[in-house]
Structure formats: C-alpha cells, structure tokens
Design an enzyme around this catalytic site. Structure first.
Site, PDB file in Angstrom:
ATOM      1  N   LYS A 178     103.071  85.318  45.034  1.00 12.89           N
ATOM      2  CA  LYS A 178     102.124  86.227  44.836  1.00 12.89           C
ATOM      3  C   LYS A 178     102.372  87.404  45.867  1.00 12.89           C
ATOM      4  O   LYS A 178     102.861  87.142  47.014  1.00 12.89           O
ATOM      5  CB  LYS A 178     100.795  85.689  45.198  1.00 12.89           C
ATOM      6  CG  LYS A 178     100.383  84.679  44.051  1.00 12.89           C
ATOM      7  CD  LYS A 178      99.068  84.189  44.271  1.00 12.89           C
ATOM      8  CE  LYS A 178      98.813  83.490  45.475  1.00 12.89           C
ATOM      9  NZ  LYS A 178      97.560  82.712  45.644  1.00 12.89           N
ATOM     10  N   THR A 211      87.935  91.768  47.637  1.00  9.80           N
ATOM     11  CA  THR A 211      89.137  90.700  47.077  1.00  9.80           C
ATOM     12  C   THR A 211      88.975  89.375  47.359  1.00  9.80           C
ATOM     13  O   THR A 211      89.831  88.731  47.312  1.00  9.80           O
ATOM     14  CB  THR A 211      90.617  91.123  47.770  1.00  9.80           C
ATOM     15  OG1 THR A 211      90.600  91.224  49.041  1.00  9.80           O
ATOM     16  CG2 THR A 211      90.775  92.847  47.390  1.00  9.80           C
ATOM     17  N   GLY A 213      88.555  85.540  47.247  1.00  5.73           N
ATOM     18  CA  GLY A 213      88.655  84.403  46.343  1.00  5.73           C
ATOM     19  C   GLY A 213      89.718  85.023  45.086  1.00  5.73           C
ATOM     20  O   GLY A 213      89.521  84.229  44.250  1.00  5.73           O
ATOM     21  N   THR A 214      90.613  86.031  45.208  1.00  7.82           N
ATOM     22  CA  THR A 214      91.460  86.313  44.383  1.00  7.82           C
ATOM     23  C   THR A 214      92.585  85.083  44.140  1.00  7.82           C
ATOM     24  O   THR A 214      92.983  84.840  42.931  1.00  7.82           O
ATOM     25  CB  THR A 214      92.241  87.575  44.596  1.00  7.82           C
ATOM     26  OG1 THR A 214      92.584  87.634  45.955  1.00  7.82           O
ATOM     27  CG2 THR A 214      91.211  88.807  44.686  1.00  7.82           C
ATOM     28  N   GLY A 215      92.803  84.524  45.206  1.00  3.62           N
ATOM     29  CA  GLY A 215      94.041  83.351  44.958  1.00  3.62           C
ATOM     30  C   GLY A 215      93.362  82.238  44.238  1.00  3.62           C
ATOM     31  O   GLY A 215      94.052  81.434  43.580  1.00  3.62           O
ATOM     32  N   CYS A 216      92.053  81.642  44.834  1.00  2.00           N
ATOM     33  CA  CYS A 216      91.413  80.677  43.910  1.00  2.00           C
ATOM     34  C   CYS A 216      91.315  80.917  42.781  1.00  2.00           C
ATOM     35  O   CYS A 216      91.551  80.212  41.534  1.00  2.00           O
ATOM     36  CB  CYS A 216      90.009  80.454  44.738  1.00  2.00           C
ATOM     37  SG  CYS A 216      89.878  80.197  46.578  1.00  2.00           S
TER      38      CYS A 216
END
Length: 269
Positions: A178, A211, A213-216
């Site tokens: 990412k 932003t 929590g974007t990865g979760c």
C-alpha cells in the site's frame, strides 16, 4: 419463517474503543458489503482520536476459544487478521487457521503504523513472517511494514514493486503493498503481485486528515469481497474504491484524527 443465508467473514483483531479501526471498523465494513461479521478479539485498547492510552492483550486461550466457537457453529467464507499484538497470539492464530482450514485469508500485518512507529517486537514480527504470511491469500503491508519484512528502503514505485515480489516469496498467494505512507502522488498507488501479474492500482488522492482505520477497512473490504465470491484482484480493486469513497466522506469527530465514513450512503453530507 424464511431463513436468510448470507456470506460470513471473520475478523481476528483488536478492539478500538474510538470505533474507527480494529474490530469495530471491520464489522462496519462487513455490514456495508452485506456480509455477516463474526469476530475474535485479540486485545482491548483504550483510545480516541488523539492517542492510544492503554492496550491489554487477551489470554491466548480466550482468542482460541473465540475462533473455535464461531467457526464450528457458523462457518466462515473469508477471514482477516489485524492487530495480533504478540508472538503467542500470532502462533495461536496461525495454528487455528490450520486446524480449521480457513480459506480466503487476508493478513493485514499490523506491525508498523503509517507514521513508521513499530508496533510489534522482533519476535512477533518473525512469527508473523514465518507462520501467518505463508497462509495468506492476500497480505496487505503498508510502506513501513514492507520495509520491515524485506529490509529494503522503499521510496519509489519501483521499490514498491520489488518489495511486493520479495514478500510474495514468503508464501502468500498475493501481495498488496500500500502506498498510503508514501510521498506525493504515490499515496494513492498500491502495487499488486500474485506471482504472475504485477499491477499498479491507482485511485484518486483524497486530501483529509481523517484517515484513521483505512488499513483495517481496506483489508476487511477485501475479505468481504472474497466472502461473496470475488476473485482476489477484483476484491482488491473494489475494496480500494470503497475506501476511497469512505475517505471522501470521512468523519470530522473528536479533536484528532477521525475515521473514514464506513456508511457513507446514509451520511448527511
């Protein structure tokens, strides 16, 4: 009474008391995709938009019992892992994935924050690399996690591509490196590699401070799409589109970094 049967996705991750990441973000994301979410908590955090005040790991036996309880009764079409916190929990989760032969596993290797702070000790990182990544259908490291896994410095698109190919060699069926932690326009670019296809996936760049929590959310959206029968690359593409739109409708709550808008269609913007 008509019985409704829906796809089921399992999240094995930590709790975020602020509701923006972790188990809370995963279950919201599953629900948005019309997938029933089940969960196994690994740790409990006391956090808000400003800070993480406390983290408490659950006993390994409790993590194992949660996974066994939901899988043996409800079943699972896809699963994802998030914050596993320590070596013992990682070992236990990897063992349970093997015991129950969980398919369509998305591993979000929550080892390093988007700002570069290492969240797991070296023993836990080694356990994740050696025990969990080889079981992954898709592994989704951010820039700093990819650096930690490969011992590379990643500053360019070509270096993201090299990292994706090296992580693939660790046993995952596919890798998504990412770009969120990269500089400039690279923040909106991810690199996909599945052993055959090396794809550059680009979405529009959303300028927002909210932003959290974007990865979760991304890994949960991938798992949800896998649960409903999408192929791996399609699942990733649709998950990226979902997160991009959720970022456009991010929530300006609290005094710090707010979360993405998981239920953007019903938000009054």
């Amino acid at each position: 009474m008509t019985r409704t049967i829906v796809p089921v996705a399992l999240t094995i991750a930590g709790s975020d008391s602020g509701g923006g990441a972790g188990i809370q973000a995963d279950l919201k994301t599953f629900a948005f995709h019309r997938v029933h979410g089940i969960s196994a908590l690994t740790c409990v955090t006391a956090q808000n938009t400003l800070l993480v005040a406390r983290v408490d790991a659950l006993p390994v036996e409790a993590v194992i019992a949660q996974i066994a309880a939901v899988v043996t009764d409800i079943g699972v079409q896809a699963a994802k892992t998030g914050m596993l916190l320590n070596k013992q929990i990682i070992e236990a989760v990897a063992q349970q994935i093997e015991v129950f032969k969980l398919q369509h596993l998305v591993v979000d290797p929550v080892m390093v924050s988007r700002t570069g702070a290492q969240l797991l000790d070296d023993d836990a990182v080694a356990a994740l690399r050696n025990l969990l990544i080889p079981k992954a259908t898709i592994v989704t490291p951010n820039r700093y996690e990819a650096q930690l896994l490969t011992n590379l410095q990643i500053n360019t698109l070509d270096e993201m591509r090299i990292a994706a190919q090296q992580i693939y060699q660790m046993g995952a069926k596919a890798v998504l490196v990412k770009g969120g932690g990269m500089e400039g326009n690279l923040r909106s670019i991810d690199i996909w590699f599945d052993g055959q296809r090396l794809e550059t996936l680009k979405t529009s760049l959303v300028e927002t401070k909210n932003t959290h929590g974007t990865g979760c959310t991304l890994s949960a959206a991938i798992a949800a799409n896998l649960a409903i029968g999408k192929d791996s690359l399609s699942a990733v593409r649709q998950a990226k589109d979902y997160v991009t739109t959720a970022l456009k409708h991010s929530l300006d709550i609290g005094s710090g970094v707010g979360p993405v808008g998981h239920f953007f269609p019903i938000l009054e913007i």
